[in-house]
Design an enzyme around this catalytic site. Structure first.
Site, mmCIF file in Angstrom:
data_model
loop_
_atom_site.group_PDB
_atom_site.id
_atom_site.type_symbol
_atom_site.label_atom_id
_atom_site.label_comp_id
_atom_site.label_asym_id
_atom_site.label_seq_id
_atom_site.Cartn_x
_atom_site.Cartn_y
_atom_site.Cartn_z
ATOM 1 N N LYS A 2 31.715 4.640 61.199
ATOM 2 C CA LYS A 2 30.551 4.637 62.095
ATOM 3 C C LYS A 2 30.000 6.041 62.305
ATOM 4 O O LYS A 2 28.787 6.216 62.465
ATOM 5 C CB LYS A 2 30.900 3.972 63.432
ATOM 6 C CG LYS A 2 31.187 2.484 63.268
ATOM 7 C CD LYS A 2 31.015 1.681 64.527
ATOM 8 C CE LYS A 2 31.146 0.193 64.171
ATOM 9 N NZ LYS A 2 30.963 -0.715 65.274
ATOM 10 N N LYS B 49 31.966 -6.568 54.395
ATOM 11 C CA LYS B 49 32.124 -7.571 55.453
ATOM 12 C C LYS B 49 30.774 -7.859 56.115
ATOM 13 O O LYS B 49 29.916 -6.983 56.200
ATOM 14 C CB LYS B 49 33.167 -7.131 56.492
ATOM 15 C CG LYS B 49 32.703 -6.122 57.512
ATOM 16 C CD LYS B 49 33.594 -6.140 58.762
ATOM 17 C CE LYS B 49 32.899 -5.338 59.874
ATOM 18 N NZ LYS B 49 33.261 -5.667 61.212
ATOM 19 N N LYS C 142 27.397 -6.909 62.218
ATOM 20 C CA LYS C 142 26.122 -6.851 62.940
ATOM 21 C C LYS C 142 25.477 -5.484 62.808
ATOM 22 O O LYS C 142 24.267 -5.373 62.846
ATOM 23 C CB LYS C 142 26.253 -7.280 64.398
ATOM 24 C CG LYS C 142 27.343 -6.674 65.174
ATOM 25 C CD LYS C 142 27.533 -7.451 66.477
ATOM 26 C CE LYS C 142 28.748 -6.932 67.210
ATOM 27 N NZ LYS C 142 29.451 -7.914 67.950
HETATM 28 P P1 ATP Z 1 30.044 -3.943 64.062
HETATM 29 O O1 ATP Z 1 29.354 -4.198 62.778
HETATM 30 O O2 ATP Z 1 29.184 -3.308 65.108
HETATM 31 O O3 ATP Z 1 31.379 -3.296 63.900
HETATM 32 P P2 ATP Z 1 31.075 -6.522 64.063
HETATM 33 O O4 ATP Z 1 30.082 -7.367 63.404
HETATM 34 O O5 ATP Z 1 32.272 -6.049 63.269
HETATM 35 O O6 ATP Z 1 30.330 -5.327 64.709
HETATM 36 P P3 ATP Z 1 32.654 -6.800 66.466
HETATM 37 O O7 ATP Z 1 32.083 -6.995 67.815
HETATM 38 O O8 ATP Z 1 33.142 -5.443 66.135
HETATM 39 O O9 ATP Z 1 31.598 -7.253 65.358
HETATM 40 O O10 ATP Z 1 33.797 -7.845 66.213
HETATM 41 C C1 ATP Z 1 34.141 -8.907 67.048
HETATM 42 C C2 ATP Z 1 35.263 -9.684 66.419
HETATM 43 O O11 ATP Z 1 34.808 -10.286 65.210
HETATM 44 C C3 ATP Z 1 36.473 -8.823 66.012
HETATM 45 O O12 ATP Z 1 37.672 -9.533 66.269
HETATM 46 C C4 ATP Z 1 36.285 -8.613 64.547
HETATM 47 O O13 ATP Z 1 37.510 -8.361 63.877
HETATM 48 C C5 ATP Z 1 35.672 -9.934 64.134
HETATM 49 N N1 ATP Z 1 34.850 -9.780 62.943
HETATM 50 C C6 ATP Z 1 33.753 -9.004 62.826
HETATM 51 N N2 ATP Z 1 33.210 -9.126 61.603
HETATM 52 C C7 ATP Z 1 34.001 -10.005 60.939
HETATM 53 C C8 ATP Z 1 33.946 -10.564 59.612
HETATM 54 N N3 ATP Z 1 32.988 -10.228 58.765
HETATM 55 N N4 ATP Z 1 34.896 -11.447 59.272
HETATM 56 C C9 ATP Z 1 35.876 -11.813 60.134
HETATM 57 N N5 ATP Z 1 35.975 -11.322 61.394
HETATM 58 C C10 ATP Z 1 35.045 -10.438 61.790
#
Ligand code: ATP
Ligand code: LTN
Length: 361
Positions: free
Chosen positions: A137, A220, A223
């Protein structure tokens, strides 16, 4: 199909059924999610939230919205407020039940930030710098532009967890390193002072631990870094979602086979269909032998639509009743707060802080 019918396979670190005698306290689970977007995406749902809903039947669950983590990158106050409410509404829509789970907002329980400050004092600078999420990040705009909050993010996360002495922490694969740090800090504290914290186990389901971007299937779904066409937003219009699935990147050999290295796009679609439809990947491979990608995408679009439609309807309905959402948060904080404060009191006493008292006359 309702959002609660499909059950995922046993977790990689299988807790099994709660090993407690009848009447004894059930083992605890705890997890958090950031309110950093208008809608959760399918990765958040399958990697985290759906497991929360499932675990709440047999465990004593604490689930919270990590609004303090959300201010470690740039944010808009109005959006943060709205997204916190939307997050609570989505947890409820996904079947997380306030009768079974404490659902709360991180900033409503001050002990999180208070314990994080203590843990900052036993975390090495080099140790924090090794965290890949910080590296990823902060790389975007250069380390100098990153906030100190982003640097110490995993320490706050450790505090979130350790306060409740949970047995398991259900998250996606990307959080594994943060959980390792949490375990190290718990062991360090216990060793240096007195046994205070439980050393928690990650609860990561292999099948859904990493859902991939539809357009860049080696990355992955995320968001903060997925393009709109690569991410399935749970609150999108289902027609938009179906279109995104039909435009997902695959490959040119035409065979429907699970092979994440050679065929990441097709493998991701198979994982999604298996996770939502409940059939094993091997059964799906058999069923789709000789069929085309168009058929696989069409079927997945239908399954996803059936899944997200009730979720979306319920979320929108709940958002119309903010009084109820505030009530859920207040009750959750009422359950979580005393537990967190009790742990914090133990910590303060063990590290040598003088307890505030009435001076003797
Ligand atoms: P960012 O991109 O800002 O890091 P994010 O999309 O990873 O956000 P988070 O709020 O960080 O979302 O994650 C919330 C939960 O969703 C966490 O437990 C994270 O491990 C899970 N998670 C996020 N993206 C994935 C994914 N692509 N597959 C499976 N689990 C996910
Ligand atoms: N960093 C997590 C959110 C989070 C969390 C937690 C998860 C904050 N505190 C405590 C589990 C336990 C993420 O999902 N990105």
């Amino acid at each position: 199909m309702s959002a609660t019918t499909a059950h995922p396979p046993a977790p990689e670190t299988a807790p099994g059924p709660p090993a407690t005698a009848e009447g004894a306290a059930r083992p605890r689970v705890l997890s958090g999610i950031q309110p950093t977007s208008d809608s959760y995406h399918l990765g958040n749902y399958l990697g985290a939230v759906r497991n929360w809903q499932i675990l709440q039947a047999d465990y004593q669950p604490f689930f919270f919205i990590a609004d303090q983590h959300a201010i470690t990158v740039d944010w808009d106050p109005k959006l943060l407020r709205e997204r916190t409410l939307r997050s609570v509404a989505q947890l409820l829509a996904a079947g997380v039940d306030p009768e079974k789970s404490a659902i709360f907002v991180q900033s409503h329980v001050p002990a999180h930030a208070q314990l994080a400050w203590v843990l900052n004092g036993i975390t090495g600078f080099g140790e924090a710098r090794r965290m890949t999420q910080f590296k990823d990040k902060s790389a975007k705009e250069g380390e100098g532009a990153a906030s100190v909050g982003l640097f110490t993010y995993p320490v706050l996360m450790a505090a979130d967890i350790l306060l409740y002495r949970p047995h398991y922490v259900p998250v996606g694969e990307d959080q594994r390193q943060h959980l390792e740090l949490t375990r190290d800090l718990a062991q360090r504290f216990n060793h240096r002072f007195k046994k205070t914290f439980r050393v928690p186990e990650p609860y990561i389901l292999r099948a859904t631990s990493k859902i991939y971007d539809l357009q860049e299937p080696t990355r992955k779904m995320s968001k903060s870094s997925s393009s709109p066409s690569g991410i399935i937003e749970m609150l999108d219009d289902p027609k938009v979602t179906a279109k995104k699935i039909r435009s997902a990147v695959t490959d040119s050999d035409g065979e429907i086979r699970y092979d994440p290295d050679e065929k990441p796009g097709v493998s991701n679609l198979l994982s999604l269909l298996s996770a939502l439809g409940g059939e094993s990947i091997a059964d799906l491979e058999e069923q789709y032998a000789g069929k085309g990608y168009g058929q696989l995408k069409g079927d997945l679009a239908e399954v996803v639509t059936n899944y997200v439609t009730p979720y979306r309807d319920r979320t929108l309905e709940l958002l119309d009743d903010q009084t109820y959402l505030l009530q859920v948060m207040a009750e959750g904080a009422g359950q979580a707060g005393p537990i967190a404060e009790a742990t914090l009191r133990d910590v303060y006493q063990r590290i040598g802080f003088v307890a505030p008292g009435t001076p003797a006359r």
